[in-house]
Scaffold this motif. Structure first.
Motif, PDB file in Angstrom:
ATOM      1  N   CYS A 124       0.824  -1.207   0.000  1.00 17.92           N
ATOM      2  CA  CYS A 124       0.000   0.000   0.000  1.00 17.92           C
ATOM      3  C   CYS A 124       0.862   1.262   0.000  1.00 17.92           C
ATOM      4  CB  CYS A 124      -0.917   0.006   1.213  1.00 17.92           C
ATOM      5  SG  CYS A 124      -0.033   0.346   2.727  1.00 17.92           S
ATOM      6  N   ALA A 125       0.183   2.388  -0.147  1.00 21.35           N
ATOM      7  CA  ALA A 125       0.903   3.659  -0.263  1.00 21.35           C
ATOM      8  C   ALA A 125       1.087   4.348   1.092  1.00 21.35           C
ATOM      9  CB  ALA A 125       0.139   4.571  -1.224  1.00 21.35           C
ATOM     10  N   CYS A 126       0.770   3.634   2.195  1.00 19.74           N
ATOM     11  CA  CYS A 126       0.845   4.299   3.517  1.00 19.74           C
ATOM     12  C   CYS A 126       2.203   4.951   3.817  1.00 19.74           C
ATOM     13  CB  CYS A 126       0.480   3.341   4.627  1.00 19.74           C
ATOM     14  SG  CYS A 126      -1.101   2.571   4.355  1.00 19.74           S
ATOM     15  N   PRO A 127       3.338   4.275   3.518  1.00 14.96           N
ATOM     16  CA  PRO A 127       4.615   4.932   3.821  1.00 14.96           C
ATOM     17  C   PRO A 127       4.766   6.282   3.121  1.00 14.96           C
ATOM     18  CG  PRO A 127       4.974   2.649   3.195  1.00 14.96           C
ATOM     19  CD  PRO A 127       3.529   2.938   2.936  1.00 14.96           C
ATOM     20  N   MET A 128       4.158   6.407   1.947  1.00 14.68           N
ATOM     21  CA  MET A 128       4.257   7.690   1.226  1.00 14.68           C
ATOM     22  C   MET A 128       3.526   8.787   2.011  1.00 14.68           C
ATOM     23  SD  MET A 128       4.912   6.425  -2.272  1.00 14.68           S
ATOM     24  CE  MET A 128       4.460   4.911  -3.109  1.00 14.68           C
ATOM     25  N   GLY A 129       2.392   8.392   2.623  1.00 15.48           N
ATOM     26  CA  GLY A 129       1.645   9.362   3.428  1.00 15.48           C
ATOM     27  C   GLY A 129       2.468   9.821   4.617  1.00 15.48           C
ATOM     28  N   VAL A 130       3.133   8.847   5.269  1.00  8.47           N
ATOM     29  CA  VAL A 130       3.954   9.178   6.451  1.00  8.47           C
ATOM     30  C   VAL A 130       5.107  10.090   6.033  1.00  8.47           C
ATOM     31  CG1 VAL A 130       5.445   8.240   8.263  1.00  8.47           C
ATOM     32  CG2 VAL A 130       3.365   7.012   7.599  1.00  8.47           C
ATOM     33  N   LEU A 131       5.777   9.713   4.942  1.00  8.16           N
ATOM     34  CA  LEU A 131       6.923  10.525   4.505  1.00  8.16           C
ATOM     35  C   LEU A 131       6.467  11.934   4.093  1.00  8.16           C
ATOM     36  CD1 LEU A 131       9.840  11.012   3.854  1.00  8.16           C
ATOM     37  CD2 LEU A 131       9.566   9.778   1.697  1.00  8.16           C
ATOM     38  N   THR A 132       5.336  12.019   3.411  1.00 14.77           N
ATOM     39  CA  THR A 132       4.822  13.338   3.009  1.00 14.77           C
ATOM     40  C   THR A 132       4.621  14.214   4.236  1.00 14.77           C
ATOM     41  OG1 THR A 132       3.672  12.346   1.135  1.00 14.77           O
ATOM     42  CG2 THR A 132       2.944  14.530   1.808  1.00 14.77           C
ATOM     43  N   ARG A 133       3.996  13.630   5.247  1.00  7.13           N
ATOM     44  CA  ARG A 133       3.715  14.399   6.459  1.00  7.13           C
ATOM     45  C   ARG A 133       5.004  14.844   7.137  1.00  7.13           C
ATOM     46  NH1 ARG A 133       0.062  10.728   9.109  1.00  7.13           N
ATOM     47  NH2 ARG A 133       1.768  10.418  10.563  1.00  7.13           N
ATOM     48  N   GLU A 134       5.931  13.898   7.277  1.00  5.65           N
ATOM     49  CA  GLU A 134       7.192  14.248   7.956  1.00  5.65           C
ATOM     50  C   GLU A 134       7.971  15.293   7.158  1.00  5.65           C
ATOM     51  OE1 GLU A 134       9.570  12.040  10.213  1.00  5.65           O
ATOM     52  OE2 GLU A 134       7.960  10.902  11.153  1.00  5.65           O
ATOM     53  N   PHE A 135       7.970  15.121   5.842  1.00  9.16           N
ATOM     54  CA  PHE A 135       8.686  16.074   4.996  1.00  9.16           C
ATOM     55  C   PHE A 135       8.093  17.477   5.159  1.00  9.16           C
ATOM     56  CE2 PHE A 135       9.054  18.282   0.862  1.00  9.16           C
ATOM     57  CZ  PHE A 135      10.442  18.369   0.773  1.00  9.16           C
ATOM     58  N   LEU A 136       6.785  17.571   5.068  1.00  9.06           N
ATOM     59  CA  LEU A 136       6.149  18.898   5.169  1.00  9.06           C
ATOM     60  C   LEU A 136       6.318  19.497   6.560  1.00  9.06           C
ATOM     61  CD1 LEU A 136       2.881  18.281   3.105  1.00  9.06           C
ATOM     62  CD2 LEU A 136       4.766  19.799   2.476  1.00  9.06           C
ATOM     63  N   GLU A 137       6.241  18.638   7.584  1.00  6.90           N
ATOM     64  CA  GLU A 137       6.364  19.142   8.955  1.00  6.90           C
ATOM     65  C   GLU A 137       7.775  19.659   9.249  1.00  6.90           C
ATOM     66  OE1 GLU A 137       2.978  16.330  11.065  1.00  6.90           O
ATOM     67  OE2 GLU A 137       5.091  15.923  11.460  1.00  6.90           O
ATOM     68  N   ASN A 138       8.748  19.114   8.521  1.00  4.97           N
ATOM     69  CA  ASN A 138      10.147  19.481   8.800  1.00  4.97           C
ATOM     70  C   ASN A 138      10.756  20.362   7.723  1.00  4.97           C
ATOM     71  OD1 ASN A 138      10.885  18.137  11.391  1.00  4.97           O
ATOM     72  ND2 ASN A 138       9.974  16.423  10.294  1.00  4.97           N
ATOM     73  N   LEU A 139       9.892  21.002   6.963  1.00  6.27           N
ATOM     74  CA  LEU A 139      10.362  21.894   5.903  1.00  6.27           C
ATOM     75  C   LEU A 139      10.174  23.346   6.357  1.00  6.27           C
ATOM     76  CD1 LEU A 139      11.401  21.937   2.948  1.00  6.27           C
ATOM     77  CD2 LEU A 139       9.008  22.099   2.228  1.00  6.27           C
ATOM     78  N   ASP A 140      11.264  24.088   6.391  1.00  4.31           N
ATOM     79  CA  ASP A 140      11.184  25.504   6.756  1.00  4.31           C
ATOM     80  C   ASP A 140      11.070  26.342   5.486  1.00  4.31           C
ATOM     81  OD1 ASP A 140      11.167  25.701   9.471  1.00  4.31           O
ATOM     82  OD2 ASP A 140      13.353  25.547   9.657  1.00  4.31           O
ATOM     83  N   LEU A 141      10.141  27.265   5.481  1.00  2.00           N
ATOM     84  CA  LEU A 141       9.962  28.088   4.290  1.00  2.00           C
ATOM     85  C   LEU A 141      10.350  29.532   4.554  1.00  2.00           C
ATOM     86  CD1 LEU A 141       6.514  26.884   2.868  1.00  2.00           C
ATOM     87  CD2 LEU A 141       8.800  26.001   2.436  1.00  2.00           C
ATOM     88  N   GLY A 142      11.058  30.123   3.601  1.00  2.00           N
ATOM     89  CA  GLY A 142      11.347  31.547   3.667  1.00  2.00           C
ATOM     90  C   GLY A 142      10.129  32.331   3.184  1.00  2.00           C
ATOM     91  N   LYS A 143      10.214  33.656   3.329  1.00  2.00           N
ATOM     92  CA  LYS A 143       9.077  34.526   2.975  1.00  2.00           C
ATOM     93  C   LYS A 143       8.638  34.335   1.518  1.00  2.00           C
ATOM     94  CE  LYS A 143       9.771  39.103   3.253  1.00  2.00           C
ATOM     95  NZ  LYS A 143       9.865  39.709   2.129  1.00  2.00           N
ATOM     96  N   ASN A 144       9.605  34.053   0.660  1.00  2.00           N
ATOM     97  CA  ASN A 144       9.305  33.956  -0.772  1.00  2.00           C
ATOM     98  C   ASN A 144       9.161  32.528  -1.274  1.00  2.00           C
ATOM     99  OD1 ASN A 144       8.770  36.289  -2.028  1.00  2.00           O
ATOM    100  ND2 ASN A 144      10.915  36.838  -2.383  1.00  2.00           N
ATOM    101  N   ASP A 145       9.102  31.583  -0.341  1.00  2.00           N
ATOM    102  CA  ASP A 145       9.030  30.174  -0.753  1.00  2.00           C
ATOM    103  C   ASP A 145       7.576  29.685  -0.781  1.00  2.00           C
ATOM    104  OD1 ASP A 145      11.775  30.252  -0.692  1.00  2.00           O
ATOM    105  OD2 ASP A 145      11.970  29.183   1.215  1.00  2.00           O
ATOM    106  N   VAL A 146       7.261  28.981  -1.833  1.00  2.00           N
ATOM    107  CA  VAL A 146       5.912  28.423  -1.970  1.00  2.00           C
ATOM    108  C   VAL A 146       6.038  26.935  -2.297  1.00  2.00           C
ATOM    109  CG1 VAL A 146       3.786  28.446  -3.352  1.00  2.00           C
ATOM    110  CG2 VAL A 146       4.954  30.588  -2.838  1.00  2.00           C
ATOM    111  N   VAL A 147       5.242  26.121  -1.621  1.00  2.00           N
ATOM    112  CA  VAL A 147       5.179  24.703  -1.966  1.00  2.00           C
ATOM    113  C   VAL A 147       3.791  24.417  -2.533  1.00  2.00           C
ATOM    114  CG1 VAL A 147       5.461  22.333  -1.158  1.00  2.00           C
ATOM    115  CG2 VAL A 147       6.676  24.174  -0.004  1.00  2.00           C
ATOM    116  N   ILE A 148       3.763  23.880  -3.735  1.00  2.00           N
ATOM    117  CA  ILE A 148       2.488  23.497  -4.352  1.00  2.00           C
ATOM    118  C   ILE A 148       2.457  21.969  -4.367  1.00  2.00           C
ATOM    119  CG2 ILE A 148       1.116  23.534  -6.476  1.00  2.00           C
ATOM    120  CD1 ILE A 148       2.433  26.247  -7.107  1.00  2.00           C
TER     121      ILE A 148
END
Ligand SMILES: Nc1ncnc2c1ncn2[C@@H]1O[C@H](COP(=O)(O)OP(=O)(O)OP(=O)(O)O)[C@@H](O)[C@H]1O
Ligand SMILES: [Mg+2]
Length: 268
Positions: A132-156
């Protein structure tokens, strides 16, 4: 800003993600994150080759799953200590990130880049019976939670069709959700569900009506929370033809320019 692009299968999520990324890259640093494990075309729409799955960086799906089962020790598989620019520790519960990442820390071999747009893919289903794709969900969450964005950074984030990512809890990591709604009964019905999920995870939900034609516009508007409709994208033969051939979407639409402007100024 972290933007999730959601909607029914085939509603136009990848098309809108690609067009929006190209527009926003004129003024922002854009990372497009592909979290749809069964969609193989987004990179072509951006005129890039497919990036290597980020999952491979963490030992592949199999290795990732094994590491998930191991106790939460001080082992990290993503990055050696202090090997990044932020220096800030990862969220405590993370088993995969020691430090938080900024755009400049993204591992280069997992990022494709063109004209100011970075593209990453969490992972794809490559083989029959791989699980199943569950590990992808976990990695997505961890990646987004640990991503710092600058004022001009956008994640789509181009999500998989439907509502599974809400079930996985990924959506709490977004600042804003764009729901792409096409002219179909299912899509219009599903838009109500997205509204509900949005309020449950405390995230603003806006609607992008796609493939709008004059004789159905009113009906589409009446079927969604029309106060939150932020773009109406017409049906464009050029978009359809480019996607059919797997070509880059080199098409400028004023509706997308207005959407990007809205996103630049919206409070979230
Ligand atoms: N505004 C539009 N005008 C014409 N064709 C469009 C438009 N938007 C999307 N399409 C076409 O609709 C099809 C589905 O679009 P797309 O792949 O972006 O949808 P999706 O929601 O990402 O699909 P999936 O759920 O499979 O990931 C493609 O052939 C695309 O070219
Ligand atoms: Mg898609």
């Amino acid at each position: 800003m972290r933007i999730a692009v959601c909607g029914k299968g085939g509603s136009g999520k990848s098309t809108i993600s690609a067009l929006l990324a190209k527009q926003m890259a004129k003024t922002k640093n854009v990372l497009v994150l592909d979290i749809d494990e069964s969609n193989y075309g987004l990179h072509s729409q951006l005129g890039m080759v497919a990036p290597q799955d980020l999952m491979e960086y963490f030992g592949g799906k199999k290795g990732f799953k094994e590491k998930q089962k191991s106790p939460k020790t001080t082992q990290f598989w993503g990055l050696a200590a202090n090997e990044n620019s932020t220096g800030k520790p990862a969220q405590q519960q993370s088993r995969f990130f020691k430090n938080r990442w900024g755009f400049s820390d993204l591992p280069a071999e997992f990022v494709e880049e063109k004209e100011g747009i970075r593209l990453m893919a969490v992972g794809k289903i490559h083989d029959f019976g791989e699980g199943c794709a569950c590990p992808m969900g976990v990695l997505t969450r961890e990646f987004l939670e640990n991503l710092d964005l600058g004022k001009n950074d956008v994640v789509i984030v181009d999500t998989e069709a439907g509502t599974e990512h809400f079930g996985r809890g990924v959506d709490k990591d977004f600042d804003l959700i764009l729901v792409v709604v096409d002219p179909s009964y299912e899509s219009l019905k599903l838009s109500k569900k997205f509204d509900e999920f949005g309020s449950q995870c405390g995230c603003s939900v806006y609607f992008v009506l796609n493939r709008v034609e004059p004789d159905i516009r009113e009906e589409m508007l009446n079927s969604v929370n029309c106060a939150n409709v932020v773009a109406e994208i017409p049906a464009k033969r050029e978009l359809f033809k480019a996607s059919l051939k797997g070509e880059e979407l080199d098409i400028e639409l004023e509706e997308i320019a207005k959407l990007a402007e809205f996103l630049e100024h919206v409070r979230y």
